[in-house]
Write a protein that holds these residues in place. Structure first.
Motif, PDB file in Angstrom:
ATOM      1  N   ILE A 133      32.650 -28.486 -54.766  1.00  0.00           N
ATOM      2  CA  ILE A 133      31.575 -27.468 -55.621  1.00  0.00           C
ATOM      3  C   ILE A 133      30.817 -28.178 -56.639  1.00  0.00           C
ATOM      4  O   ILE A 133      29.577 -27.542 -56.482  1.00  0.00           O
ATOM      5  N   ALA A 134      31.068 -29.096 -57.181  1.00  0.00           N
ATOM      6  CA  ALA A 134      30.173 -29.707 -58.213  1.00  0.00           C
ATOM      7  C   ALA A 134      29.318 -30.460 -57.481  1.00  0.00           C
ATOM      8  O   ALA A 134      28.113 -30.560 -57.907  1.00  0.00           O
ATOM      9  N   ALA A 135      29.312 -30.883 -56.434  1.00  0.00           N
ATOM     10  CA  ALA A 135      28.186 -31.619 -55.413  1.00  0.00           C
ATOM     11  C   ALA A 135      27.097 -30.704 -55.221  1.00  0.00           C
ATOM     12  O   ALA A 135      25.797 -31.171 -54.969  1.00  0.00           O
ATOM     13  N   LEU A 136      27.136 -29.267 -55.327  1.00  0.00           N
ATOM     14  CA  LEU A 136      25.961 -28.029 -55.241  1.00  0.00           C
ATOM     15  C   LEU A 136      25.166 -28.251 -56.313  1.00  0.00           C
ATOM     16  O   LEU A 136      24.301 -27.522 -56.253  1.00  0.00           O
ATOM     17  N   ALA A 137      25.411 -28.754 -57.308  1.00  0.00           N
ATOM     18  CA  ALA A 137      24.729 -28.767 -58.601  1.00  0.00           C
ATOM     19  C   ALA A 137      23.443 -29.903 -58.579  1.00  0.00           C
ATOM     20  O   ALA A 137      23.282 -30.920 -59.077  1.00  0.00           O
ATOM     21  N   ALA A 138      22.563 -29.268 -57.771  1.00  0.00           N
ATOM     22  CA  ALA A 138      21.411 -30.698 -57.554  1.00  0.00           C
ATOM     23  C   ALA A 138      20.470 -30.587 -58.898  1.00  0.00           C
ATOM     24  O   ALA A 138      19.704 -31.445 -58.914  1.00  0.00           O
ATOM     25  N   THR A 139      20.401 -29.531 -59.827  1.00  0.00           N
ATOM     26  CA  THR A 139      19.521 -29.841 -61.094  1.00  0.00           C
ATOM     27  C   THR A 139      20.365 -29.145 -62.006  1.00  0.00           C
ATOM     28  O   THR A 139      21.388 -28.465 -62.101  1.00  0.00           O
ATOM     29  N   PRO A 140      19.933 -29.388 -63.241  1.00  0.00           N
ATOM     30  CA  PRO A 140      20.706 -29.020 -64.457  1.00  0.00           C
ATOM     31  C   PRO A 140      20.535 -27.489 -64.330  1.00  0.00           C
ATOM     32  O   PRO A 140      21.693 -26.935 -64.943  1.00  0.00           O
ATOM     33  N   ARG A 141      19.569 -26.879 -64.280  1.00  0.00           N
ATOM     34  CA  ARG A 141      19.533 -25.202 -64.325  1.00  0.00           C
ATOM     35  C   ARG A 141      20.623 -24.552 -63.058  1.00  0.00           C
ATOM     36  O   ARG A 141      21.364 -23.719 -63.274  1.00  0.00           O
TER      37      ARG A 141
END
Length: 445
Positions: free
Chosen positions: A89-97
């Motif tokens: 799931i954390a891998a989906l965080a492509a940008t800080p926003r």
């Protein structure tokens, strides 16, 4: 943003100086209940004392149910498959926003399933996300990890009040009967409000992320160790006992039997889902996913470490419940509610009342035991359906969790931040969220 930081600092200083421990608050509320019983209800001193002592152990079954909600959720969060899923799931965080929006959404989704699971898994996800996006605002990321406790948990499958009134033999059954969850948690109103809140809060998380020059970052080494669980290693010299403890056979047999039973319950209809069903399913999954008795036992020791608040405080709240029941305070407060409300406004008033009391008594289960008798009495006098009271109580109970640090303590401990660092963001979330839910209870329920 600067204004919010100043507000957060001021509230943090105020809380540190004037707000006592949760146990101290429970004792003070007990003294208040004594005073109300003697004055407003006009009861004799020994009548109040007997009501208090007699009620002290009336909610033991309920207390165990609440303890298992937290215990089973924590236990499940420590399993290897759940931790691996959080990494993905954390891998989906492509940008800080996107990272803070992801965190907000996952926290609310997990809380809908089980608030104990959300508290632990969200804390772990903070660690994984900040590794992926070191430029994310760490304060906002941790604040979003707490969104579930303030926005969705009491509308989902570990909701204290709705699941309790759906459980045969609950302490209010003579008053309300059994209220199945398709009239509360699975009602069109609850599901529509839930989806609206999740969408608004997820979008708000993205809008709250500061510009790069205002972003507060954290050194990844600070969170390197939190949420770590090391399973026990088998002994060098195997024995019959160690073969059993480190073999998956017993867990598989237990888990298979549990899944068969859970399937029969679910297959028989949603109306049969109650707090015992939910706890049974999560406990069964935890046994299966931990794999061996040895790993399960070690995880259980860690999971049990967070139960002290329930064990210590719930009997005190049961004593308060005993005073209310024995002295007639239930009728007095119910009459006051009728005088202040109409049939149309009562659910919204219950929502805010529940939220305000929750700030001082942050325990949805024990607080329901205290409030439910007089709220339901007032509802009956006004012609309001009990299911509406249950929903209004549930949504109000979790609303002020956004700005109350009690349930955030496990998250704060592993994230290594202070609540005042998050409060500015959480206040904005509360200001957006509370009016939305209030309008729903005024115009749509």
């Amino acid at each position: 943003m600067e204004t919010l930081v100043r507000i957060a600092d001021a509230l943090g200083r105020f809380s540190a100086r004037y707000v006592p421990s949760a146990f101290a608050i429970a004792v003070l509320l007990t003294l208040l209940a004594f005073a109300l019983g003697l004055t407003w209800a006009g009861a004799a001193p020994m009548e109040v004392v007997k009501g208090w002592g007699g009620g002290f152990w009336e909610l033991l079954s309920f207390s165990m149910q609440m303890a298992l909600v937290m215990f089973s959720g924590y236990l499940l969060a420590l399993t290897a498959p759940v931790r691996a899923a959080l990494e993905k799931i954390a891998a989906l965080a492509a940008t800080p926003r996107r990272a803070v929006m992801l965190m907000a959404f996952v926290s609310m989704a997990l809380s809908y399933l089980n608030w104990g699971l959300s508290l632990v898994a969200s804390a772990m996800l903070v660690r994984f996300v900040v590794r992926r996006q070191p430029d994310v605002d760490y304060r906002l990321l941790v604040a979003c990890a707490y969104f579930g406790m303030g926005a969705t948990w009491h509308s989902g499958f570990s909701a204290s009040a709705p699941l309790l009134v759906a459980t045969p033999g609950h302490f209010l059954e003579k008053t309300t009967g059994i209220i199945p969850i398709d009239e509360t948690l699975l009602s069109a109103f609850n599901l529509a409000l839930l989806l609206s809140v999740v969408a608004v809060m997820t979008l708000l998380a993205g809008l709250l992320h500061p510009t790069p020059d205002r972003t507060v970052r954290v050194d990844p080494k600070v969170v390197e160790g939190f949420g770590r669980f090391d399973p026990p290693a088998p002994p060098a010299a195997p024995s019959l006992a160690s073969l059993l403890d480190f073999s998956p056979v017993l867990n598989l047999l237990f888990g298979a039997a549990g899944l068969v039973y859970a399937t029969t319950v679910l297959w028989s209809g949603w109306r049969n889902i109650n707090i015992n069903t939910v706890n049974f399913i999560f406990l069964t999954l935890a046994v299966l996913l931990h794999g061996t008795p040895a790993r399960l036992i070690k995880a259980s020791e860690e999971a049990a470490s967070v139960l002290h608040g329930i064990v210590l405080q719930f009997p005190l709240y049961a004593g308060i419940y005993g005073i209310f029941k024995a002295t007639g305070l239930t009728d007095r407060i119910g009459e006051a509610f009728v005088a202040l409300s109409s049939r149309e406004t009562f659910p919204a008033i219950v929502y805010w009342y529940s939220g305000i009391v929750n700030y001082f008594v942050p325990s949805g289960g024990s607080k329901w035991a205290i409030e439910a008798p007089y709220l339901l009495k007032a509802a009956s006098d006004l012609g309001v359906e009990p299911r509406k009271v249950v929903l209004a109580y549930a949504w109000g109970d979790m609303a002020t969790d956004l700005v109350q640090p009690f349930w955030a303590l496990p998250l704060l401990a592993v994230a290594r931040v202070e609540f005042k660092e998050l409060l500015g963001f959480l206040l904005v979330a509360f200001v957006v969220y509370a009016p939305l839910v209030t309008a729903a209870f005024l115009f749509l329920l």
